[in-house]
Design an enzyme around this catalytic site. Structure first.
Site, short mmCIF file in Angstrom:
data_model
loop_
_atom_site.label_atom_id
_atom_site.label_comp_id
_atom_site.label_asym_id
_atom_site.label_seq_id
_atom_site.Cartn_x
_atom_site.Cartn_y
_atom_site.Cartn_z
N CYS A 146 14.24 -34.73 27.26
CA CYS A 146 13.76 -34.41 28.61
C CYS A 146 14.81 -34.75 29.66
O CYS A 146 15.25 -35.90 29.76
CB CYS A 146 12.45 -35.18 28.88
SG CYS A 146 11.90 -35.05 30.59
N CYS A 165 13.63 -37.54 32.02
CA CYS A 165 13.73 -38.86 31.38
C CYS A 165 15.18 -39.35 31.45
O CYS A 165 15.45 -40.53 31.71
CB CYS A 165 13.26 -38.80 29.93
SG CYS A 165 11.47 -38.73 29.71
N ASP A 207 16.33 -32.50 44.61
CA ASP A 207 16.27 -31.34 43.73
C ASP A 207 17.64 -30.67 43.66
O ASP A 207 18.34 -30.54 44.67
CB ASP A 207 15.21 -30.36 44.25
CG ASP A 207 14.82 -29.31 43.21
OD1 ASP A 207 13.67 -29.36 42.73
OD2 ASP A 207 15.67 -28.44 42.91
N HIS A 219 7.15 -40.64 30.42
CA HIS A 219 7.07 -39.19 30.24
C HIS A 219 5.62 -38.73 30.13
O HIS A 219 4.99 -38.90 29.08
CB HIS A 219 7.84 -38.76 28.99
CG HIS A 219 7.90 -37.27 28.82
ND1 HIS A 219 8.90 -36.49 29.35
CD2 HIS A 219 7.06 -36.41 28.21
CE1 HIS A 219 8.68 -35.22 29.07
NE2 HIS A 219 7.56 -35.15 28.36
N GLY A 244 4.50 -21.89 37.41
CA GLY A 244 5.96 -21.93 37.48
C GLY A 244 6.57 -23.27 37.12
O GLY A 244 7.71 -23.55 37.50
N HIS A 278 8.06 -32.62 32.65
CA HIS A 278 7.93 -34.05 32.96
C HIS A 278 7.38 -34.04 34.38
O HIS A 278 8.04 -33.53 35.30
CB HIS A 278 9.31 -34.74 32.89
CG HIS A 278 9.30 -36.21 33.17
ND1 HIS A 278 9.93 -37.13 32.35
CD2 HIS A 278 8.75 -36.94 34.18
CE1 HIS A 278 9.78 -38.35 32.86
NE2 HIS A 278 9.06 -38.25 33.98
N HIS A 295 6.36 -34.00 38.03
CA HIS A 295 7.17 -34.29 39.22
C HIS A 295 6.46 -33.74 40.44
O HIS A 295 5.93 -32.63 40.43
CB HIS A 295 8.57 -33.68 39.12
CG HIS A 295 8.60 -32.25 38.68
ND1 HIS A 295 8.42 -31.88 37.36
CD2 HIS A 295 8.77 -31.09 39.37
CE1 HIS A 295 8.48 -30.56 37.25
NE2 HIS A 295 8.69 -30.05 38.46
N HIS A 303 7.07 -32.31 43.99
CA HIS A 303 8.08 -31.81 44.94
C HIS A 303 7.67 -32.31 46.33
O HIS A 303 6.51 -32.14 46.73
CB HIS A 303 8.07 -30.28 44.98
CG HIS A 303 8.50 -29.59 43.73
ND1 HIS A 303 9.75 -29.02 43.59
CD2 HIS A 303 7.84 -29.34 42.58
CE1 HIS A 303 9.83 -28.45 42.39
NE2 HIS A 303 8.68 -28.62 41.76
P1 DGP Z 1 9.21 -26.93 38.52
O1 DGP Z 1 9.34 -25.46 38.62
O2 DGP Z 1 8.04 -27.46 39.35
O3 DGP Z 1 9.18 -27.44 37.09
O4 DGP Z 1 10.51 -27.50 39.23
C1 DGP Z 1 11.58 -28.09 38.56
C2 DGP Z 1 12.62 -28.45 39.59
O5 DGP Z 1 13.55 -29.31 38.99
C3 DGP Z 1 13.40 -27.28 40.17
O6 DGP Z 1 13.17 -27.20 41.57
C4 DGP Z 1 14.87 -27.60 39.88
C5 DGP Z 1 14.82 -29.06 39.52
N1 DGP Z 1 15.77 -29.45 38.50
C6 DGP Z 1 15.87 -28.93 37.25
N2 DGP Z 1 16.84 -29.55 36.56
C7 DGP Z 1 17.35 -30.50 37.40
C8 DGP Z 1 18.38 -31.47 37.24
O7 DGP Z 1 19.04 -31.61 36.21
N3 DGP Z 1 18.63 -32.26 38.33
C9 DGP Z 1 17.92 -32.16 39.49
N4 DGP Z 1 18.24 -32.98 40.50
N5 DGP Z 1 16.94 -31.25 39.66
C10 DGP Z 1 16.67 -30.42 38.62
#
Ligand code: DGP
Length: 115
Positions: free
Chosen positions: A7, A10, A33, A49, A94, A99, A101, A103
């Site tokens: 992950c 993680c 992000d 996780h 979407g 994991h 999160h 926003h």
């Molecule tokens: P969701 O669609 O809700 O699963 O949003 C996942 C978010 O995670 C997306 O806005 C981009 C962000 N993201 C994905 N990989 C990484 C990463 O490696 N680092 C960071 N900082 N953000 C990431």
């Protein structure tokens, strides 16, 4: 746990993958992000996780701390007067990273309903 071993969030929480971290505590980490959709776009995660907010809801202490950090981030990022908190849950919503999160998005005018 196999899911957690591979992950990306993680790995960020463990400091194994770089991220711009804005908050760290025993249970919760917040970082910017990678693909921000607004001037402020921070992700708030539990270190543990859980796949989504449904799983997180069973851990009341961590869920409560995560919401406290959402509020703290909104304050420190100066968007407390207007921001959006989103838990995308499942493919239809979407969710790309399995994991949980939150926003925290702000710093611009937003539309409703979301797409
Ligand atoms: P969701 O669609 O809700 O699963 O949003 C996942 C978010 O995670 C997306 O806005 C981009 C962000 N993201 C994905 N990989 C990484 C990463 O490696 N680092 C960071 N900082 N953000 C990431």
């Amino acid at each position: 746990m196999i899911a957690a071993m591979s992950c990306i969030f993680c790995a960020i929480a463990a400091g194994e993958v770089p991220a711009t971290v804005v908050h760290q505590s025993e249970r919760v980490v917040a970082f910017r992000d990678l693909n921000p959709v607004a001037p402020v776009h921070v992700l708030v995660i539990p270190r543990e996780h859980y796949r989504n907010v449904v799983e997180l809801s069973a851990d009341v202490a961590t869920a409560a701390e995560l919401l406290e950090v959402v509020a703290e981030v909104a304050n420190t990022e100066n968007v407390a007067d207007g921001f959006r908190t989103v838990f995308n849950t499942g493919g239809d919503a979407g969710q790309e990273v399995d994991h949980v999160h939150a926003h925290v998005i702000g710093g611009r005018q937003m539309q409703w309903p979301p797409g």
